[in-house]
Design a protein around this motif. Structure first.
Motif, mmCIF file in Angstrom:
data_model
loop_
_atom_site.group_PDB
_atom_site.id
_atom_site.type_symbol
_atom_site.label_atom_id
_atom_site.label_comp_id
_atom_site.label_asym_id
_atom_site.label_seq_id
_atom_site.Cartn_x
_atom_site.Cartn_y
_atom_site.Cartn_z
ATOM 1 N N PHE A 238 0.822 -1.214 0.000
ATOM 2 C CA PHE A 238 0.000 0.000 0.000
ATOM 3 C C PHE A 238 0.853 1.260 0.000
ATOM 4 N N LYS A 239 2.060 1.159 0.565
ATOM 5 C CA LYS A 239 2.949 2.316 0.595
ATOM 6 C C LYS A 239 3.536 2.610 -0.777
ATOM 7 N N THR A 240 3.798 1.567 -1.560
ATOM 8 C CA THR A 240 4.535 1.736 -2.816
ATOM 9 C C THR A 240 3.667 1.651 -4.064
ATOM 10 N N HIS A 241 2.382 1.365 -3.908
ATOM 11 C CA HIS A 241 1.500 1.225 -5.066
ATOM 12 C C HIS A 241 0.256 2.095 -4.904
ATOM 13 N N PRO A 242 -0.337 2.511 -6.013
ATOM 14 C CA PRO A 242 -1.623 3.214 -5.936
ATOM 15 C C PRO A 242 -2.681 2.286 -5.336
#
Length: 284
Positions: A238-242
């Motif tokens: 969730f931090k690195t992806h939309p």
């Protein structure tokens, strides 16, 4: 195909034991670091060397699952997908990482990894193909190399240059740690959202071209969208992806029924359940 899968699997299993299994040539990597500000100068060999560092960073954080049958299966699916692209001759390597974290990763030069946590939440081979095809898309478009180029002053390229000084005093071991750390930072930060959206679009096309139901990737995104956002295993994803919902909406717009005629292509549920289900039943 089976021989090639076996060779690739052997290399990956060796690598999972230690990052030292990757042949990190210091002078070559420093030279690549100097060239990275001009992406056009990084040839496939240079791309592979950068991929070695990135893959070492990933496997240093979580080794590969020690299950040859499972790894061979994922390699077979991945290699078939890669053969349908414009870069079939890269030294493609696929692997399942031994972690409950839900994620998938790609590295320059043809490295693609999926975590055990994500794999065990899938229901069929078309879903697996969709995720692997998404990561293949990152490699095809050299997204990670472009990210390194954009962040050359603070990213991997600059670190490689500064490490030359460290190495002059004999600190090769420390150099490797810094190189891996610089690469890890890129994965912790993530790619641009547009890179992820582009990889989604490529993923459904590659999967369809390989003979799978192209809705495998959207199906995985639906699963992610329905999961508890507070689940710690989703934190890095969730931090690195939309957001999964945003990705689904954009894919729906992009596909706009154009791939519906391929929706009758197989999802290969039986083969997936036989291999992945067997692994799951035997336990971690």
């Amino acid at each position: 195909m089976r021989v090639r899968v076996s060779l690739l699997l052997g290399a990956l299993l060796l690598a999972s034991g230690s990052v030292h299994a990757f042949n990190l040539d210091l002078n070559k990597l420093i030279d690549i670091g100097k060239k990275t500000t001009d992406l056009k100068e990084v040839d496939e060999q240079g791309e592979a060397e950068i991929g070695n560092v990135s893959a070492a960073a990933l496997l240093g954080a979580a080794p590969l699952v020690q299950n040859e049958k499972l790894q061979a299966y994922v390699n077979e699916v991945g290699l078939w997908l890669a053969m349908q692209t414009e870069r079939p001759d890269l030294a493609w390597r696929f692997g399942v990482m031994d972690t409950d974290s839900v994620n998938a990763f790609a590295a320059p030069g043809g490295y693609v990894f999926i975590t055990r946590g994500l794999l065990l939440r899938m229901r069929n081979e078309a879903e697996l193909a969709g995720v692997l095809a998404h990561e293949i898309g990152h490699v095809l478009k050299r997204h990670h190399l472009v990210a390194i180029q954009k962040n050359a002053k603070s990213g991997l390229a600059a670190n490689l240059l500064s490490m030359a000084v460290d190495n002059s005093s004999g600190g090769y071991g420390e150099w490797k740690k810094k190189a891996i750390g610089a690469s890890t930072e890129l994965y912790a930060r993530g790619l641009d959202k547009e890179d992820e959206f582009e990889a989604d679009r490529l993923g459904v096309v590659i999967a369809a071209r390989a003979g799978y139901d192209p809705y495998g990737l959207p199906s995985v995104l639906q699963t992610l969208d329905g999961m508890n956002a507070q689940d710690g295993n989703l934190a890095l994803l969730f931090k690195t992806h939309p957001a999964a919902r945003q990705r689904l909406d954009l894919l729906d717009t992009a596909m706009a029924g154009s791939l519906d005629r391929y929706a009758s292509q197989p999802v290969m549920k039986d083969r997936f359940e036989k291999i992945v289900g067997e692994y799951a039943r035997k336990g971690k």
